[in-house]
Design a protein around this motif. Structure first.
Motif, PDB file in Angstrom:
ATOM      1  N   LYS A 297     -19.861   6.781 -35.263  1.00 51.39           N
ATOM      2  CA  LYS A 297     -18.403   6.731 -35.133  1.00 51.39           C
ATOM      3  C   LYS A 297     -17.843   8.144 -34.985  1.00 51.39           C
ATOM      4  O   LYS A 297     -16.987   8.412 -34.120  1.00 51.39           O
ATOM      5  N   GLU A 298     -18.342   9.041 -35.796  1.00 52.71           N
ATOM      6  CA  GLU A 298     -17.874  10.425 -35.758  1.00 52.71           C
ATOM      7  C   GLU A 298     -18.220  11.073 -34.412  1.00 52.71           C
ATOM      8  O   GLU A 298     -17.403  11.783 -33.821  1.00 52.71           O
TER       9      GLU A 298
ATOM     10  N   GLN B 292     -15.859   9.984 -31.883  1.00 50.20           N
ATOM     11  CA  GLN B 292     -14.562  10.669 -32.031  1.00 50.20           C
ATOM     12  C   GLN B 292     -14.607  12.057 -31.374  1.00 50.20           C
ATOM     13  O   GLN B 292     -13.656  12.472 -30.736  1.00 50.20           O
ATOM     14  N   PHE B 293     -15.722  12.744 -31.523  1.00 50.07           N
ATOM     15  CA  PHE B 293     -15.866  14.045 -30.858  1.00 50.07           C
ATOM     16  C   PHE B 293     -15.822  13.889 -29.339  1.00 50.07           C
ATOM     17  O   PHE B 293     -15.228  14.696 -28.642  1.00 50.07           O
TER      18      PHE B 293
ATOM     19  N   ARG C  93     -14.197  11.820 -27.762  1.00 47.22           N
ATOM     20  CA  ARG C  93     -12.814  11.552 -27.340  1.00 47.22           C
ATOM     21  C   ARG C  93     -11.912  12.789 -27.418  1.00 47.22           C
ATOM     22  O   ARG C  93     -10.749  12.727 -27.040  1.00 47.22           O
ATOM     23  N   THR C  94     -12.443  13.884 -27.936  1.00 44.44           N
ATOM     24  CA  THR C  94     -11.608  15.095 -27.985  1.00 44.44           C
ATOM     25  C   THR C  94     -11.483  15.755 -26.612  1.00 44.44           C
ATOM     26  O   THR C  94     -10.717  16.693 -26.448  1.00 44.44           O
TER      27      THR C  94
END
Lengths: 360, 159
Positions: A104-105, A108-109, A111-112
């Protein structure tokens, strides 16, 4: 450079890219050991990375088996930033596949990365555009023109040195006539302008040479050359028109209804040999007529003519009279005399022309 | 740069430059002014600018102009501006969330990420534009990505 709290992340990323020396890796390791609050660490094995017995592949494998909680974000960011090679990326993917939290993390990266909004456009571009043809542009074009001249003179000199290798020509008489026509149009301009356009004449001469044809014979290149002249002359539009084959055809169409001599000459098949061309009975009369018109034009006009239509007809007529300016002809070409340089003065205007006489 | 190359720059990069300016200052008029000023400055110095450096020179000029303008602005005015934009941008999708999160980053981090993602510049080029070392650029981008990831994480937890 000292490793500090302000730059250690860069060292971490450099380490992942393999850009650090063993000495720097050790320094980084020591720094991280001294600063446990930074929540970053190198794998234990990396300290041993200078072990000479390990191959690069083994080092990679060793390294990425040790992605852990304390250094994972560096790996994730290096992945997103495109710093990792294929093997390294696989190692990261293997690591995140083992844990949903890290997966998940990691996402998220990913998506940065900021998506560019291509619908946002600057609509006032026209207000920023500058007119072409300023002093700077003139200088650039002039430099380019000078380079072309040097190149062509050099090429022509080489051509003259190779008499034993006869150049192969594919152009017909029609082609030669068109060039003659353009050159005549150029030559009847006032002296200062003739100097500027002489580069084109030289160029046209060399365009005919087999070696140069592929390089300079396209219409696009002709227009580019015309633009070069454009930057240096005030009568550029007219010059451009005369460099266009369309104008030539129009002009010929015009004169066909104006003079019976022209009609007679035009009916002759010009795609023949040079001898046949010059022996045509209409040629001397046409020459006479054309020269008288040129003289008339020279007397009447000191600049470029206002009556373009009339001038088009005149140039076309004179160009059909191929022998019109052969009185002081001198050969400068190969043994076949395919290139002829003509010098003559009519009505105070100096003519210097190189005429290509093609062979089928 | 000659006039033709300058005009090529206008057509090729004015959109990107405008997007960069808009993300920096979050004000349409100011962004347009910054673009205008940047191109004017480039045009005035075009004789000294190599053709292959035109784009980075443009972005550097715009960034410096922005920094100068921001320094002259009163702090309360900047605050007003941020609030206004935050209110105007509802969190409908990730793009908006990201751009809103971006506005919370320090200026240098934000600029580095914008140049990286929008224009595809490498670290060295970004350093030239922002007057930073390559190492500093890496640090800023690392911290920006980490901050953005944390913001995204928090928002996802709420949603």
């Amino acid at each position: 450079m000292m490793i500090t709290k302000h730059n250690f992340e860069a060292y971490m990323l450099d380490w992942m890219e393999g850009k650090l020396s063993d000495q720097e890796v050790r320094a980084l390791q020591l720094f991280l050991d001294d600063h446990p609050d930074l929540d970053a660490a190198l794998p234990e094995e990396i300290v041993l990375s200078d072990a000479a017995f390990l191959s690069d592949e083994e080092k990679d494998s060793l390294l990425y088996q040790n992605i852990d909680e304390r250094n994972r974000s560096y790996f994730f960011i290096a992945y997103v930033e495109g710093m990792l090679d294929e093997n390294q990326m696989k190692a990261v993917e293997t690591f995140v596949a083992r844990s949903p939290v890290f997966d998940k993390e990691f996402n998220q990266f990913k998506r940065t990365l900021l998506p560019m909004d291509t619908t946002v456009l600057f609509t006032d571009k026209h207000a920023l555009v500058q007119p072409i043809g300023g002093a700077l542009d003139w200088w650039t074009n002039a430099t380019r023109a000078a380079a072309i001249i040097v190149l062509l003179i050099g090429s022509y000199w080489l051509f003259l040195q190779t008499d034993d290798v006869a150049p192969r020509y594919t152009q017909s008489y029609k082609y030669a006539t068109e060039y003659f026509q353009e050159q005549l149009a150029i030559d009847t301009l006032p002296d200062e302008q003739v100097v500027q356009v002489r580069t084109i004449q030289t160029l046209q001469l060399l365009v005919e040479h087999d070696n140069m044809t592929t390089e300079i014979s396209s219409e696009e290149q002709r227009l580019e050359i015309a633009e070069t002249v454009d930057a240096k002359s005030s009568f550029s539009i007219d010059t451009l028109e005369f460099l266009s084959p369309n104008i030539t055809e129009d002009a010929i169409a015009d004169i066909s209804v104006q003079d019976p001599i022209v009609m007679e000459v035009k009916q002759h098949d010009f795609s023949k040999t040079s001898a046949e061309m010059h022996s045509h009975p209409a040629i001397p009369r046409l020459d006479e007529w054309a020269i008288s018109k040129i003289e008339q034009r020279a007397r009447l006009s000191s600049g470029f003519p206002d009556d373009i239509e009339f001038e088009n007809s005149l140039y076309s007529l004179a160009s059909l009279g191929l022998s019109a300016l052969t009185k002081q002809q001198q050969s400068i070409g190969s043994k076949q005399d395919d290139y002829r340089k003509t010098r003559v003065e009519i009505g105070g205007l100096k003519f210097e022309r190189t005429v290509f006489v093609g062979r089928n | 740069l000659n006039a033709r190359q300058y005009n090529d720059l206008v057509y090729a990069h004015s959109d990107g430059l405008y997007r960069f300016a808009l993300r920096l200052c979050r004000d349409d008029d100011q962004a347009k002014d910054l673009v205008q000023i940047s191109f004017e400055k480039v045009w005035l110095k075009c004789e000294d600018i190599p053709a292959d450096k035109g784009k980075s020179y443009l972005f550097r000029t715009l960034y410096n102009s922005f920094v100068d303008t921001t320094r002259k602005m009163k702090p309360d005015r900047i605050g007003e501006h941020c609030n206004a934009v935050s209110e105007l941008v509802p969190h409908h999708d990730l793009k908006e969330i990201l751009h809103d999160a971006l506005n919370q980053l320090p200026e240098a981090q934000k600029s580095a990420v914008l140049l990286r993602d929008y224009e595809g510049y490498n670290y060295q080029e970004i350093g030239e534009i922002l007057n930073l070392s390559e190492s500093q650029v890496k640090v800023y981008i690392f911290r920006a990505r980490k901050a953005l990831q944390q913001i995204i994480g928090k928002i996802e937890a709420v949603l």
